[in-house]
Scaffold this motif. Sequence first.
Motif: not given
Length: 64
Positions: A42-64
């Motif tokens: 796939v060249q171009e996409t749209k992904i819905f995300t959820c940002l998790f913020s914790r003491e040791d960093g931030m992670d971005l999780y996505g799903f289509k």
Amino acid sequence: MIYALRGKVEEIRGNFAVIATAGGESYKVFMPAWNLGALQGVQETKIFTCLFSREDGMDLYGFK
């Protein structure tokens, strides 16, 4: 909060994809294997995300 990303799939590796937006930013987005498989070729996409913020960093999780 980052609700969604729209952009070019730059890389797929292990349990994440790298999405480059039109603004020039690139985001590392952790995704389940079945979503990553759907991004193959796939060249171009749209992904819905959820940002998790914790003491040791931030992670971005996505799903289509």
